[in-house]
Write a protein that holds these residues in place. Structure first.
Motif, mmCIF file in Angstrom:
data_model
loop_
_atom_site.group_PDB
_atom_site.id
_atom_site.type_symbol
_atom_site.label_atom_id
_atom_site.label_comp_id
_atom_site.label_asym_id
_atom_site.label_seq_id
_atom_site.Cartn_x
_atom_site.Cartn_y
_atom_site.Cartn_z
ATOM 1 N N PHE A 188 7.967 6.253 2.452
ATOM 2 C CA PHE A 188 7.289 6.891 1.326
ATOM 3 C C PHE A 188 6.501 5.873 0.517
ATOM 4 O O PHE A 188 5.348 6.113 0.134
ATOM 5 C CB PHE A 188 8.309 7.601 0.432
ATOM 6 C CG PHE A 188 7.716 8.152 -0.828
ATOM 7 C CD1 PHE A 188 6.930 9.295 -0.800
ATOM 8 C CD2 PHE A 188 7.943 7.521 -2.046
ATOM 9 C CE1 PHE A 188 6.372 9.809 -1.973
ATOM 10 C CE2 PHE A 188 7.389 8.020 -3.216
ATOM 11 C CZ PHE A 188 6.601 9.162 -3.180
ATOM 12 N N LEU A 189 7.106 4.728 0.243
ATOM 13 C CA LEU A 189 6.412 3.692 -0.533
ATOM 14 C C LEU A 189 5.168 3.201 0.199
ATOM 15 O O LEU A 189 4.126 2.951 -0.416
ATOM 16 C CB LEU A 189 7.360 2.521 -0.804
ATOM 17 C CG LEU A 189 8.538 2.819 -1.750
ATOM 18 C CD1 LEU A 189 9.489 1.642 -1.778
ATOM 19 C CD2 LEU A 189 8.034 3.138 -3.145
ATOM 20 N N HIS A 190 5.283 3.056 1.522
ATOM 21 C CA HIS A 190 4.125 2.608 2.294
ATOM 22 C C HIS A 190 3.007 3.638 2.244
ATOM 23 O O HIS A 190 1.829 3.286 2.137
ATOM 24 C CB HIS A 190 4.527 2.341 3.742
ATOM 25 C CG HIS A 190 3.438 1.740 4.577
ATOM 26 N ND1 HIS A 190 2.466 2.499 5.195
ATOM 27 C CD2 HIS A 190 3.140 0.448 4.882
ATOM 28 C CE1 HIS A 190 1.642 1.718 5.845
ATOM 29 N NE2 HIS A 190 2.020 0.473 5.672
ATOM 30 N N VAL A 191 3.359 4.914 2.325
ATOM 31 C CA VAL A 191 2.345 5.969 2.253
ATOM 32 C C VAL A 191 1.643 5.930 0.902
ATOM 33 O O VAL A 191 0.415 6.094 0.811
ATOM 34 C CB VAL A 191 2.987 7.351 2.497
ATOM 35 C CG1 VAL A 191 1.997 8.466 2.157
ATOM 36 C CG2 VAL A 191 3.429 7.482 3.945
ATOM 37 N N VAL A 192 2.401 5.691 -0.174
ATOM 38 C CA VAL A 192 1.803 5.595 -1.514
ATOM 39 C C VAL A 192 0.784 4.465 -1.561
ATOM 40 O O VAL A 192 -0.344 4.639 -2.035
ATOM 41 C CB VAL A 192 2.893 5.377 -2.584
ATOM 42 C CG1 VAL A 192 2.265 4.985 -3.920
ATOM 43 C CG2 VAL A 192 3.724 6.635 -2.749
ATOM 44 N N VAL A 193 1.186 3.285 -1.070
ATOM 45 C CA VAL A 193 0.279 2.139 -1.080
ATOM 46 C C VAL A 193 -0.923 2.395 -0.183
ATOM 47 O O VAL A 193 -2.073 2.117 -0.547
ATOM 48 C CB VAL A 193 1.017 0.859 -0.631
ATOM 49 C CG1 VAL A 193 0.039 -0.303 -0.502
ATOM 50 C CG2 VAL A 193 2.121 0.511 -1.627
ATOM 51 N N TYR A 194 -0.664 2.948 0.990
ATOM 52 C CA TYR A 194 -1.733 3.219 1.962
ATOM 53 C C TYR A 194 -2.754 4.201 1.398
ATOM 54 O O TYR A 194 -3.954 3.925 1.351
ATOM 55 C CB TYR A 194 -1.091 3.771 3.241
ATOM 56 C CG TYR A 194 -2.035 4.393 4.227
ATOM 57 C CD1 TYR A 194 -2.881 3.615 5.013
ATOM 58 C CD2 TYR A 194 -2.071 5.774 4.395
ATOM 59 C CE1 TYR A 194 -3.741 4.191 5.926
ATOM 60 C CE2 TYR A 194 -2.925 6.364 5.323
ATOM 61 C CZ TYR A 194 -3.755 5.567 6.075
ATOM 62 O OH TYR A 194 -4.613 6.143 6.987
ATOM 63 N N PHE B 255 -4.376 2.751 -2.020
ATOM 64 C CA PHE B 255 -5.316 1.638 -1.846
ATOM 65 C C PHE B 255 -6.603 2.119 -1.178
ATOM 66 O O PHE B 255 -7.700 1.718 -1.572
ATOM 67 C CB PHE B 255 -4.665 0.541 -1.008
ATOM 68 C CG PHE B 255 -5.385 -0.775 -1.103
ATOM 69 C CD1 PHE B 255 -5.246 -1.572 -2.225
ATOM 70 C CD2 PHE B 255 -6.199 -1.214 -0.072
ATOM 71 C CE1 PHE B 255 -5.913 -2.785 -2.320
ATOM 72 C CE2 PHE B 255 -6.869 -2.419 -0.160
ATOM 73 C CZ PHE B 255 -6.718 -3.210 -1.279
ATOM 74 N N ILE B 256 -6.484 2.985 -0.169
ATOM 75 C CA ILE B 256 -7.674 3.471 0.526
ATOM 76 C C ILE B 256 -8.537 4.325 -0.407
ATOM 77 O O ILE B 256 -9.755 4.141 -0.511
ATOM 78 C CB ILE B 256 -7.285 4.292 1.774
ATOM 79 C CG1 ILE B 256 -6.575 3.408 2.804
ATOM 80 C CG2 ILE B 256 -8.520 4.940 2.387
ATOM 81 C CD1 ILE B 256 -7.391 2.263 3.321
ATOM 82 N N ILE B 257 -7.911 5.249 -1.137
ATOM 83 C CA ILE B 257 -8.670 6.158 -1.998
ATOM 84 C C ILE B 257 -9.267 5.419 -3.195
ATOM 85 O O ILE B 257 -10.432 5.636 -3.558
ATOM 86 C CB ILE B 257 -7.772 7.319 -2.471
ATOM 87 C CG1 ILE B 257 -7.416 8.207 -1.272
ATOM 88 C CG2 ILE B 257 -8.464 8.150 -3.550
ATOM 89 C CD1 ILE B 257 -6.527 9.381 -1.609
ATOM 90 N N ILE B 258 -8.472 4.533 -3.798
ATOM 91 C CA ILE B 258 -8.991 3.787 -4.945
ATOM 92 C C ILE B 258 -10.224 2.978 -4.559
ATOM 93 O O ILE B 258 -11.204 2.892 -5.310
ATOM 94 C CB ILE B 258 -7.898 2.859 -5.519
ATOM 95 C CG1 ILE B 258 -6.802 3.694 -6.188
ATOM 96 C CG2 ILE B 258 -8.487 1.876 -6.533
ATOM 97 C CD1 ILE B 258 -5.568 2.914 -6.527
ATOM 98 N N ASN B 259 -10.196 2.421 -3.355
ATOM 99 C CA ASN B 259 -11.326 1.594 -2.940
ATOM 100 C C ASN B 259 -12.556 2.410 -2.561
ATOM 101 O O ASN B 259 -13.588 1.842 -2.209
ATOM 102 C CB ASN B 259 -10.910 0.677 -1.785
ATOM 103 C CG ASN B 259 -10.138 -0.530 -2.287
ATOM 104 O OD1 ASN B 259 -10.498 -1.122 -3.295
ATOM 105 N ND2 ASN B 259 -9.062 -0.882 -1.613
ATOM 106 N N MET B 260 -12.435 3.751 -2.652
ATOM 107 C CA MET B 260 -13.648 4.549 -2.543
ATOM 108 C C MET B 260 -14.596 4.216 -3.695
ATOM 109 O O MET B 260 -15.811 4.383 -3.590
ATOM 110 C CB MET B 260 -13.291 6.042 -2.573
ATOM 111 C CG MET B 260 -12.620 6.545 -1.303
ATOM 112 S SD MET B 260 -11.966 8.228 -1.467
ATOM 113 C CE MET B 260 -13.457 9.107 -1.933
#
Length: 437
Positions: free
Chosen positions: A68-74, A77-82
């Motif tokens: 779950f924690l990895h999914v949050v980071v994944y 991080f991907i969406i924020i860097n949009m």
């Protein structure tokens, strides 16, 4: 001088992306040192694996907490860097929050608000990851192969993420115009009071500094990936596509060897019969693998994709019983040797100069290889479809077929099969005596 910031930005952008592309070209060159693999079959299954495993993180969440924690980071991080797209446009053309100008206020506010919430969730997840590695000290992060650079690398990437998320929030909190609109500042509105008392000019300097550090940090992070285990952020997608779609217990056989075995087992076979026109009977130049150039391109891609999470090693029965084998180390050693070969090629004008080393012996020992039970636990556990077992089996094949260096028990078994037609040391005439007991 008016366009100087734009010029500096473009230079940084071109340099950062250019260096990244150069390293990716080296990576592709290194992977192509391996043997080609035909992956034109089962395309629908392969794309399904990409969507389900790489994009959907289906194998990560088998361990709920870390998954779950990895999914949050994944996802975070991907969406924020949009938002990097907006930063790039602003940096090139000298605009400020171009998205706010071209998108409806409500939509832009929704996007930035979602980014801010995700940034906080990423910070929480990263802190938990850091605690697991450095305070709780989860056992799978304490293996011998995780000392030195691998341990530092795991922490460095966490620090990177903390800094980038904090810069994003500070950038929003000190952007006076953004705060005055009051749309999207769901988190930064609580950080903005920290900067009360600062003059507008000082706030502008802080905001611009955070903006510049954020984009420079992203470019540094992008180029750090090549030297880090976090290259899997990019390679997980091709790796799951090219991963095996065969049943997990199925091994690849050498056609020429299969033919010889069939001739031995079939008393009516004619060893001098002409081969069928479509038969693939070419005897390979080398049986198995002793160095990275003997492995397949998929196996080398596996090595670069390894996340060093240790799930494979923590599930390995040989490792759990104290054997020397660590599937994670197999992948890390393969990658290290491949990098060494790549540097050798770079230093010798594109040609590999024999350095007297090889993967077998200098990196991976025979003891490690023969400790494997071939149970496929490591393959089952890997969250990005890596197969340490395939490398182990290819190197075993080299030991047996090129060096006749199998363990005594295995040699005895193969001798029994050859002489008695069974693994046991009984004459063929006595094989059915058990039924009379």
């Amino acid at each position: 001088m008016e366009y100087l910031p734009n010029i500096i930005f473009v230079i940084l952008l071109v340099a950062g992306i250019g260096y990244f592309v150069r390293n990716i070209q080296k990576l592709i060159r290194n992977i192509k040192l391996g043997r080609e693999v035909d992956a034109s079959d089962n395309k629908s299954q392969r794309w399904n694996n990409v969507v389900k495993i790489a994009l959907g993180q289906s194998k990560m969440v088998r361990r709920p907490v870390s998954g779950f924690l990895h999914v949050v980071v994944y996802v975070g991080f991907i969406i924020i860097n949009m938002e990097v797209l907006e930063i790039i446009i602003d940096g090139i053309f000298g605009t400020h929050r171009i998205g706010q100008q071209v998108l409806p206020t409500s939509l832009y506010g929704f996007l930035i608000g979602a980014f801010e919430i995700l940034a906080v969730l990423v910070l929480v997840a990263v802190v938990v990851f850091w605690l697991r590695r450095n305070i709780i000290k989860v056992k799978r992060f304490l293996s011998s192969e995780m000392k030195g650079w691998p341990k530092s690398d795991g922490n460095i990437i966490l620090y990177f993420e903390v800094v980038l998320m904090c810069l994003f929030l500070v950038m929003n909190a000190t952007d006076t115009a953004f705060q005055q609109v009051g749309s999207g500042n769901v988190i930064s509105q609580f950080i903005a009071p920290w900067f009360e008392g600062f003059t507008p000019d000082t706030l502008a300097i802080i905001e611009r500094s955070a903006w510049w550090l954020h984009i420079v940090g992203i470019l540094i992070f992008l180029n750090y990936l090549y030297f880090s285990k976090h290259l899997h952020i990019l390679l997980a997608f091709p790796n799951t596509y090219f991963g095996s779609v065969e049943p997990m217990g199925k091994f690849d056989n050498i056609e020429a060897v299969t033919k010889e075995v069939k001739l031995m087992m079939d008393p009516d076979a004619d060893p001098f019969a002409a081969p069928a026109e479509d038969a693939e009977e070419e005897v390979p130049a080398k049986f198995g693998a002793s160095d990275v150039m003997d492995l397949t391109q998929v196996q080398l891609l596996n090595a670069y994709t390894c996340t060093e999470c240790g799930r494979c090693t923590s599930a390995c029965p040989a490792n759990l019983t104290g054997k020397k084998l660590s599937p994670r180390k197999i992948m890390m050693d393969t990658r290290d040797r491949l990098e060494e070969v790549g540097k050798n090629i770079d230093a010798n004008n594109g040609e590999f100069k024999d350095d007297g080393k090889q993967l077998l012996g200098d990196y991976i020992t025979a003891e490690e290889l023969w400790a494997c039970t071939t149970c496929n636990a490591c393959v089952q556990e890997c969250p990005v479809s890596i197969s340490p077992l395939s490398i182990i089996m290819d190197m075993r094949r080299f030991l047996v077929m090129e060096q006749s260096a199998a363990p005594m028990e295995l040699n005895n078994m193969m001798t029994n099969i050859e002489n008695n037609g069974a693994p046991w040391p009984y004459n063929q005439m006595d094989r059915l005596n058990w039924k009379d007991e």
